[in-house]
Every structure is written in structure tokens, then in C-alpha cells.
Design a protein around this motif. Structure first.
Motif, short mmCIF file in Angstrom:
data_model
loop_
_atom_site.label_atom_id
_atom_site.label_comp_id
_atom_site.label_asym_id
_atom_site.label_seq_id
_atom_site.Cartn_x
_atom_site.Cartn_y
_atom_site.Cartn_z
N MET A 1 0.85 -1.22 0.29
CA MET A 1 0.10 -0.10 -0.03
C MET A 1 0.99 1.25 -0.12
O MET A 1 1.88 1.45 0.79
CB MET A 1 -0.76 -0.03 1.27
N SER A 2 0.62 2.01 -0.72
CA SER A 2 1.33 3.29 -0.99
C SER A 2 0.84 4.41 -0.18
O SER A 2 -0.30 4.32 0.29
CB SER A 2 1.66 3.60 -2.29
N ASN A 3 1.56 5.27 0.13
CA ASN A 3 1.09 6.47 1.08
C ASN A 3 1.19 7.76 0.04
O ASN A 3 2.48 8.37 -0.13
CB ASN A 3 2.36 6.67 2.44
N VAL A 4 0.16 8.36 -0.13
CA VAL A 4 0.03 9.29 -1.04
C VAL A 4 -0.63 10.44 -0.28
O VAL A 4 -1.62 10.11 0.30
CB VAL A 4 -0.56 9.03 -2.43
N ASN A 5 0.03 11.68 -0.54
CA ASN A 5 -0.82 12.84 0.16
C ASN A 5 -1.86 13.51 -0.60
O ASN A 5 -1.69 14.50 -0.95
CB ASN A 5 0.37 13.95 0.27
N ILE A 6 -2.87 12.75 -1.33
CA ILE A 6 -3.75 13.31 -2.15
C ILE A 6 -4.89 12.74 -1.66
O ILE A 6 -5.11 11.80 -1.48
CB ILE A 6 -3.62 12.62 -3.63
N LYS A 7 -5.99 13.67 -1.57
CA LYS A 7 -7.44 13.43 -1.08
C LYS A 7 -8.28 13.88 -2.06
O LYS A 7 -8.59 14.94 -2.46
CB LYS A 7 -7.55 14.42 0.09
N PRO A 8 -8.85 12.70 -2.61
CA PRO A 8 -9.88 13.04 -3.55
C PRO A 8 -11.33 13.77 -3.07
O PRO A 8 -11.58 13.67 -1.94
CB PRO A 8 -10.26 11.85 -4.01
N LEU A 9 -11.82 14.62 -3.84
CA LEU A 9 -13.12 15.12 -3.40
C LEU A 9 -14.21 14.58 -3.88
O LEU A 9 -14.26 13.66 -4.78
CB LEU A 9 -12.89 16.66 -4.04
N ALA A 10 -15.28 14.77 -3.19
CA ALA A 10 -16.70 14.13 -3.35
C ALA A 10 -16.68 12.64 -3.65
O ALA A 10 -16.30 11.78 -2.90
CB ALA A 10 -17.30 15.01 -4.69
#
Length: 92
Positions: free
Chosen positions: A1-10
Motif C-alpha cells: 500500500m502506498s502512502n500518497v498525500n492526495i485527498k480526492p473530493l466528493a
């Protein structure tokens, strides 16, 4: 599992595509020019969902999606797709 600092919206979902197949079921190797885009991947991040529609996929789910679904992203050297939950066909 990768750790990405992206938070998708809706109702959007961030998916890490599975690696393309290197050889066929019969054992033949597939050249790079003939490899198909994978249609399976792992959910890395999910949005909060819409007001009346909560999301059904969760981080860590393996999903099947459409061949031309989503927008390709390259973040920190990793390839990802961001797509709406409605572009996902099934959870494996």
C-alpha cells in the motif's frame, strides 16, 4: 500500500493500477508495444462521497474499472488514476 498525500473530493477515488501482464496464460511473453492498459487496481484514497450518496469502496479494495476510465496522474514517481466511483464496475 502506498502512502500518497492526495485527498480526492466528493465521489472521486484514487486507484493504483495493477502492473500490465508480462506473459499470456499459455506462457508467451508480451512485447511492450502490445501490452494492454490494466483494468484492475487497488484503491489508495477515497473522497467523502456526495451528500445523499456515501461511497461503497474503501481504501485497500481491489477494483475493476473501465478501459478508458479516469485521469492518469504521476505523483512522486508512482502512476495513479483518479476517477468517479461510478466508473468502477466491481470490487474483487
Amino acid at each position: 500500500m502506498s502512502n500518497v498525500n492526495i485527498k480526492p473530493l466528493a465521489d472521486r477515488v484514487l486507484v493504483q493500477p495493477a502492473a500490465a501482464e508480462e506473459k499470456t496464460a499459455s506462457g508467451l511473453y508480451i512485447p511492450d508495444t502490445a501490452k494492454e492498459k490494466p483494468q484492475k487496481g487497488t484503491v489508495v484514497a477515497v473522497g467523502n462521497g456526495k451528500k445523499d450518496e456515501p461511497l461503497t469502496v474503501q481504501v485497500g479494495d481491489t477494483v475493476l474499472y473501465g478501459k478508458y476510465s479516469g485521469t492518469e496522474l504521476n505523483v512522486d514517481g508512482g502512476d495513479y488514476l483518479i476517477m468517479r466511483e461510478s466508473d468502477i464496475f466491481a470490487i474483487l
